[in-house]
Structure formats: C-alpha cells, structure tokens
Design a protein around this motif. Structure first.
Motif, PDB file in Angstrom:
ATOM      1  N   LEU A 125       0.370 106.895   0.275  1.00  0.00           N
ATOM      2  CA  LEU A 125       0.469 107.599  -0.998  1.00  0.00           C
ATOM      3  C   LEU A 125       0.438 106.528  -2.083  1.00  0.00           C
ATOM      4  N   ALA A 126      -0.521 106.631  -3.001  1.00  0.00           N
ATOM      5  CA  ALA A 126      -0.685 105.629  -4.053  1.00  0.00           C
ATOM      6  C   ALA A 126      -0.589 106.299  -5.419  1.00  0.00           C
ATOM      7  N   LEU A 127       0.223 105.727  -6.296  1.00  0.00           N
ATOM      8  CA  LEU A 127       0.358 106.179  -7.674  1.00  0.00           C
ATOM      9  C   LEU A 127      -0.254 105.102  -8.562  1.00  0.00           C
ATOM     10  N   ALA A 136      -1.708 108.690 -11.654  1.00  0.00           N
ATOM     11  CA  ALA A 136      -2.479 109.619 -10.820  1.00  0.00           C
ATOM     12  C   ALA A 136      -2.086 109.409  -9.366  1.00  0.00           C
ATOM     13  N   LEU A 137      -1.880 110.502  -8.641  1.00  0.00           N
ATOM     14  CA  LEU A 137      -1.433 110.462  -7.249  1.00  0.00           C
ATOM     15  C   LEU A 137      -2.638 110.626  -6.328  1.00  0.00           C
ATOM     16  N   HIS A 138      -2.837 109.644  -5.430  1.00  0.00           N
ATOM     17  CA  HIS A 138      -3.959 109.661  -4.484  1.00  0.00           C
ATOM     18  C   HIS A 138      -3.428 109.545  -3.059  1.00  0.00           C
ATOM     19  N   SER A 173      -8.688 109.917  -1.766  1.00  0.00           N
ATOM     20  CA  SER A 173      -8.862 111.270  -2.301  1.00  0.00           C
ATOM     21  C   SER A 173      -8.997 111.228  -3.815  1.00  0.00           C
ATOM     22  N   ALA A 174      -9.483 112.310  -4.368  1.00  0.00           N
ATOM     23  CA  ALA A 174      -9.433 112.490  -5.819  1.00  0.00           C
ATOM     24  C   ALA A 174      -7.966 112.652  -6.231  1.00  0.00           C
ATOM     25  N   PRO A 175      -7.634 112.492  -7.516  1.00  0.00           N
ATOM     26  CA  PRO A 175      -6.231 112.665  -7.926  1.00  0.00           C
ATOM     27  C   PRO A 175      -5.695 114.032  -7.510  1.00  0.00           C
ATOM     28  N   LEU A 176      -4.606 114.040  -6.759  1.00  0.00           N
ATOM     29  CA  LEU A 176      -3.981 115.279  -6.302  1.00  0.00           C
ATOM     30  C   LEU A 176      -2.975 115.812  -7.311  1.00  0.00           C
ATOM     31  N   LYS A 231      -6.812  98.402  -6.242  1.00  0.00           N
ATOM     32  CA  LYS A 231      -6.097  98.368  -7.514  1.00  0.00           C
ATOM     33  C   LYS A 231      -4.604  98.213  -7.263  1.00  0.00           C
ATOM     34  N   GLU A 232      -3.897  97.784  -8.316  1.00  0.00           N
ATOM     35  CA  GLU A 232      -2.444  97.774  -8.249  1.00  0.00           C
ATOM     36  C   GLU A 232      -1.932  99.217  -8.265  1.00  0.00           C
ATOM     37  N   ALA A 233      -0.968  99.495  -7.409  1.00  0.00           N
ATOM     38  CA  ALA A 233      -0.442 100.864  -7.323  1.00  0.00           C
ATOM     39  C   ALA A 233       0.971 100.811  -6.779  1.00  0.00           C
TER      40      ALA A 233
END
Length: 402
Positions: A125-127, A136-138, A173-176, A231-233
């Motif tokens: 889970l990446a924010l 954005a949550l991916h 994924s696209a932003p959930l 990216k940083e997340a």
C-alpha cells in the motif's frame, strides 16, 4: 470535478491540483505544490493529461558564450579594443604546455556508480504526495504473479466496499482514494482482499485479507522509495505473512477426512417394531406410557463453569504443552500459542477482569507482533503496553480491559 484533478485558473496561467471540495461552489487548490487557496469552481478549467504533450512549450535556448555577443561589440559594429594591461609572459599554446609524465599522468578511472538496492518483493500500500497536503492511495504489485483485489474502508466499525480490480505483475493501480493530511485523525482503516494467481502454475493460494490503520507514530517513519512506481511514498507491506499455498494433495486429504467425519456421524439405526409401537402409543395419548430409555433423548449436559485465567498468563510452549515442542513445526507452535492467547483473552473479558499480562518472550518477535495486531483490532481493549520491563524485559504485554 473531483479531488486529485489538475486544473488551471481562468484568470491566469497558474495550475494546481484540487485537494478538497469545500462546498458546492468552492474548492481548495494546491498551486505548484506549494500553497493552497480556495477558488470558485466557475473560475477553474480542467487540464487534460494530453494537453501538456500536445502544447508543450519549447525549452529555453542555452545562453550564448560571451565571445561575439553584442556586449563585446560597440554600437558601430566593430569589436572592442582590449585595454592595455601590464606586460607579462605570453600564454603558452596547448602544444607547448608541459604534460605530466609517468603513470600518475593517466586520468584516474571513474568510480562505478553504486547500484540502487533491489526493491522488496510483495504487495504494498503506497501513499504518494500529489500536493503537500494531498496523498493518493495506490496498490503496488511487486511480484511475478497477477493479483485480483478488492478495496474497502472501515469507519466506526462499519465496512464499505469501494472498488475491485486486477493487477498484472510489476504494476501499480490507479489511485484508489485520496486522503488529506489535515484530516489524518479521521482517516478510515483500509481493507484489502488479495488473491494471487499465475497462469499455468501448479500451485494455488489462499485468499489474503489485510486491514491497515494509520497511526502517527508509525506513519511518518514509513516514507521510503516505493517499488514499481519509483517515487517516494509512505509504504506499508500487505503480505508480511504471505497467503499459504494450497497443495492439491492436502486438499484431497482434507476432503477425505471431512467425508469420514460425516460418515461417522451417521443417523441412529431405525427403531424395531416394538419400540415404534410404544412410541406411537405415547404420542397418541391413549395412555401415559413412559418412553423407553433406549429412545428417550439424552438430558443436556450442564455447562462447564467459566474459569478466569491467571493474572500473568505464560504463553511459552513448555507451559502450554508439558511434553515440549517435540514434533511440532514453527507454524504449529505459533498456532498453539495464539489459540491459548485467544482463549485466555475471551475468558478474561467474560469474567470482567480489569487487566491481564501475557508473557510471550522476546524471541524473534513473531508472537509478540501477532498478539499486538489482534489487540489493536479488539474493541474491548482499553489499551496495551509493555509490561514491567524490570521484571519481564521486553517479553510481556500488559492489557487493560474495558
């Protein structure tokens, strides 16, 4: 217009990202990822992703060298005459310059760039920041298998399913969802259900369910480079305990054991004619005959008295199993300890205990981590913390019950 859309001001050239919908006419926009301002919807226009590629401005030309520029020429077009300076040695030509001799003259080889560490495999889970206050949550799939997933949110104990999809290997994924840092304390817990599969593989996997809540103490220390997107997340691994593989042989054995259990619980044999006649007369009410004990229902067994667990409950395997851990795998030992923990906790709650200490030992931290995970999800727990360190070290947890 939704949170996360890129927009441009109609009265200028500034662009930004919608971070919040304030009301039906007003939205909050982060300009250049620097500051946020409230703007009326009618003063904004959406920016399509293709617009930047089709109408991208050319890059500015590099600055010209000073030689031959207008600054070095007079108004008449003739080059400026250099001012006389103090006499000095004429500059040596490149060919006349002395060159260092010997092996030290060779240029040192350029140090090889250190390759970046390989990205961890798994499901994450990446924010990711879209603006200073907007995330954005991916879902990231950094495995070799495809994943079918569902995503939902849990607020105040109520779950709501939001989306489902399928991710290929090494994909994001696209932003959930979009979450605002200003509302961090009101963020919901997110719930993922994940099912991995690989075409033509000889192994099936069980469904993995993961609930992730956010706490400030761990959230802000989780920022690091994310795999797949580069990216940083704020990164959280969802498959810390991978779903177990479903072996076809074990499935067949489990099915056979289930059939054997069903056969063992076969119905009672039919009544003989004499028993059937007696039972029919008793039901008809011709005369009050006693039902034979052979066909009378067995009286229910009295419920066993509920016993409160000890105040200090030891989960070491030698305390739970007198014969020790002989013949048990690590997984079986962990399951035995967790079953004992759940039973003791339920009895402590049922007998209105105020607190209980679980002695789990330090070890590699697997049992402690699983106990803390279950305690954090239990609504009947007031709080839990490390028990007396001078007595137990880091091998016990004190649980306060509501």
């Amino acid at each position: 217009m939704n949170v996360g859309d890129r927009v441009r001001l109609l009265t200028g050239t500034e662009e930004g990202i919608v971070t919040r919908l304030l009301d039906s006419e007003l939205v909050e926009v982060a300009i250049d990822n620097d500051f946020t301002i409230p703007v009326l919807r009618r003063e904004l226009v959406l920016v399509a992703a293709e617009e930047g590629q089709a109408f991208r401005r050319p890059a500015p030309e590099p600055a010209r060298p000073a030689t031959g520029s207008k600054k070095n020429k007079p108004l008449g077009g003739q080059p400026k005459t250099p001012r006389p300076g103090p006499p000095g040695p004429a500059p040596a030509s490149p060919a006349a310059r002395p060159q260092p001799a010997g092996p030290s003259a060779a240029m040192p080889p350029r140090a090889a760039a250190t390759p970046p560490p390989p990205a961890a495999k798994g499901l994450f889970l990446a924010l990711v920041h879209q603006a200073p206050e907007l995330l954005a949550l991916h879902l990231l799939n950094n495995t070799e298998a495809e994943v079918v997933f569902t995503y939902g949110e849990e607020r105040q104990g109520k779950y709501r399913a939001l989306t489902t999809g399928q991710l290929k290997a090494k994909a994001a994924s696209a932003p959930l969802a979009h979450l605002h840092l200003k509302d961090f304390e009101q963020w919901p817990a997110v719930v993922f259900q994940l099912l991995s599969f690989k075409l033509n593989a000889d192994t099936a996997y069980d469904l993995l369910t993961k609930r992730q809540s956010f706490k400030a103490s761990t959230f802000y220390t989780s920022r690091r480079p994310a795999p797949v997107i580069g990216k940083e997340a704020y990164l959280f691994q969802l498959d810390e305990r991978p779903a177990p593989a479903l072996n076809p042989e074990k499935l067949a054995q489990a099915e056979a054991a289930l059939e054997a259990a069903e056969a063992a619980a076969s119905p009672a044999p039919p009544l003989n004619p004499k028993q059937a006649s007696i039972l029919q007369q008793a039901l008809a009410g011709d005369k009050p005959l006693a039902v034979p004990a052979a066909i009378a229902p067995a009286p229910p067994k009295p419920a066993a008295a509920l016993v409160a667990p000890p105040h200090e409950f030891d989960l070491h395997i030698e305390k739970l199993r007198p014969e020790g851990a002989e013949g048990l795998s690590n997984t079986a030992m962990l399951r035995l300890q967790l079953d004992a923990f759940e039973d003791a906790l339920s009895r402590a709650l049922a007998t209105n205990m105020h607190e209980i200490i679980f002695i789990h030992g330090a070890g590699n931290g697997t049992l402690r981590k699983e106990i803390h995970r279950q305690l954090s999800r239990n609504k009947d727990i007031k709080f839990f913390e490390e028990a007396q360190k001078e007595k137990f070290g880091y091998g016990a947890t004190l649980v306060r019950l509501k």
